[in-house]
Motif scaffolding. Structure first.
Motif, PDB file in Angstrom:
ATOM      1  N   UNK A  86      27.648 -22.443  42.671  1.00 20.15           N
ATOM      2  CA  UNK A  86      28.418 -23.329  43.560  1.00 20.15           C
ATOM      3  C   UNK A  86      29.411 -24.166  42.758  1.00 20.15           C
ATOM      4  N   UNK A  87      28.990 -24.626  41.594  1.00 17.46           N
ATOM      5  CA  UNK A  87      29.869 -25.418  40.737  1.00 17.46           C
ATOM      6  C   UNK A  87      31.089 -24.602  40.304  1.00 17.46           C
ATOM      7  N   UNK A  88      30.859 -23.365  39.893  1.00 19.80           N
ATOM      8  CA  UNK A  88      31.950 -22.513  39.411  1.00 19.80           C
ATOM      9  C   UNK A  88      32.823 -21.992  40.543  1.00 19.80           C
ATOM     10  N   UNK A  89      32.245 -21.719  41.700  1.00 19.01           N
ATOM     11  CA  UNK A  89      32.994 -21.096  42.791  1.00 19.01           C
ATOM     12  C   UNK A  89      33.636 -22.088  43.751  1.00 19.01           C
ATOM     13  N   UNK A  90      33.228 -23.354  43.717  1.00 20.40           N
ATOM     14  CA  UNK A  90      33.738 -24.331  44.675  1.00 20.40           C
ATOM     15  C   UNK A  90      35.264 -24.477  44.656  1.00 20.40           C
ATOM     16  N   UNK A  93      36.560 -21.596  46.717  1.00 22.41           N
ATOM     17  CA  UNK A  93      36.200 -21.715  48.132  1.00 22.41           C
ATOM     18  C   UNK A  93      37.105 -22.739  48.816  1.00 22.41           C
ATOM     19  N   UNK A  94      37.340 -23.871  48.168  1.00 23.65           N
ATOM     20  CA  UNK A  94      38.206 -24.906  48.744  1.00 23.65           C
ATOM     21  C   UNK A  94      39.635 -24.384  48.861  1.00 23.65           C
ATOM     22  N   UNK A  95      40.133 -23.719  47.827  1.00 24.80           N
ATOM     23  CA  UNK A  95      41.494 -23.172  47.872  1.00 24.80           C
ATOM     24  C   UNK A  95      41.610 -22.110  48.961  1.00 24.80           C
ATOM     25  N   UNK A  96      40.596 -21.269  49.107  1.00 20.07           N
ATOM     26  CA  UNK A  96      40.611 -20.248  50.156  1.00 20.07           C
ATOM     27  C   UNK A  96      40.610 -20.858  51.544  1.00 20.07           C
ATOM     28  N   UNK A  97      39.806 -21.902  51.728  1.00 18.40           N
ATOM     29  CA  UNK A  97      39.767 -22.581  53.034  1.00 18.40           C
ATOM     30  C   UNK A  97      41.114 -23.229  53.341  1.00 18.40           C
TER      31      UNK A  97
END
Length: 157
Positions: A86-90, A93-97
């Motif tokens: 979650x730390x690495x992918x957040x 995920x935020x940019x994709x959203x």
């Protein structure tokens, strides 16, 4: 006097030690690397790293030893595993959203329900000029930026 080989070896050891020290968190300070810290534990860890390099260990082995002795939090860059995913992918995920919201709003702006209904009633799609005129009539002007109303309060005084 030292030979050129010994000087180069000492410089290599020093450069590797500094590189490793910049990536290791001081266990006493917490917010500083052991390279920047003057705490006793940081000085000892810098010496330990130099001794490990002189004994022929690789950087990876030194990081592993520090992690085993002090825990994963001693390293500034945590490993990628299930716990830290979650730390690495957040950021992604935020940019994709954000990109998804932007694309959706852009799509909504371009596909106006009124024009689609008019196309269905007429049975013939609007020409680009007619579509532009319709959009100018149907789409309300964008709201003024928030700072214009805020600045207006001060300019009237």
């Amino acid at each position: 006097m030292e030979s050129d080989e010994e000087v180069k070896k000492a410089q290599t050891v020093e450069a590797r030690a500094r590189n490793i020290s910049h990536n290791v968190r001081c266990t006493e300070c917490g917010s500083q690397s052991i390279e920047d810290s003057q705490a006793d534990v940081a000085i000892l860890l810098r010496k330990l790293i130099r001794d490990e390099i002189r004994s022929g260990k690789s950087d990876k082995e030194i990081y592993k030893k520090l992690e085993d002795d002090f825990g994963e939090t001693v390293l500034y860059a945590p490993r990628f595993d299930l716990q830290t995913a979650a730390l690495w992918l957040s950021p992604f995920i935020v940019a994709g959203a954000a990109a998804g919201v932007w694309a959706y709003q852009r799509h909504r702006r371009r596909t106006n329900v009124h024009i689609m209904a008019l196309n269905l009633v007429r049975g013939v799609p609007l020409t680009p000029l007619e579509k532009e005129i319709m959009l100018d009539l149907l789409i309300p002007p964008p709201p003024p930026p928030w700072w214009s109303s805020w600045l207006g309060k001060f300019s009237k005084s």
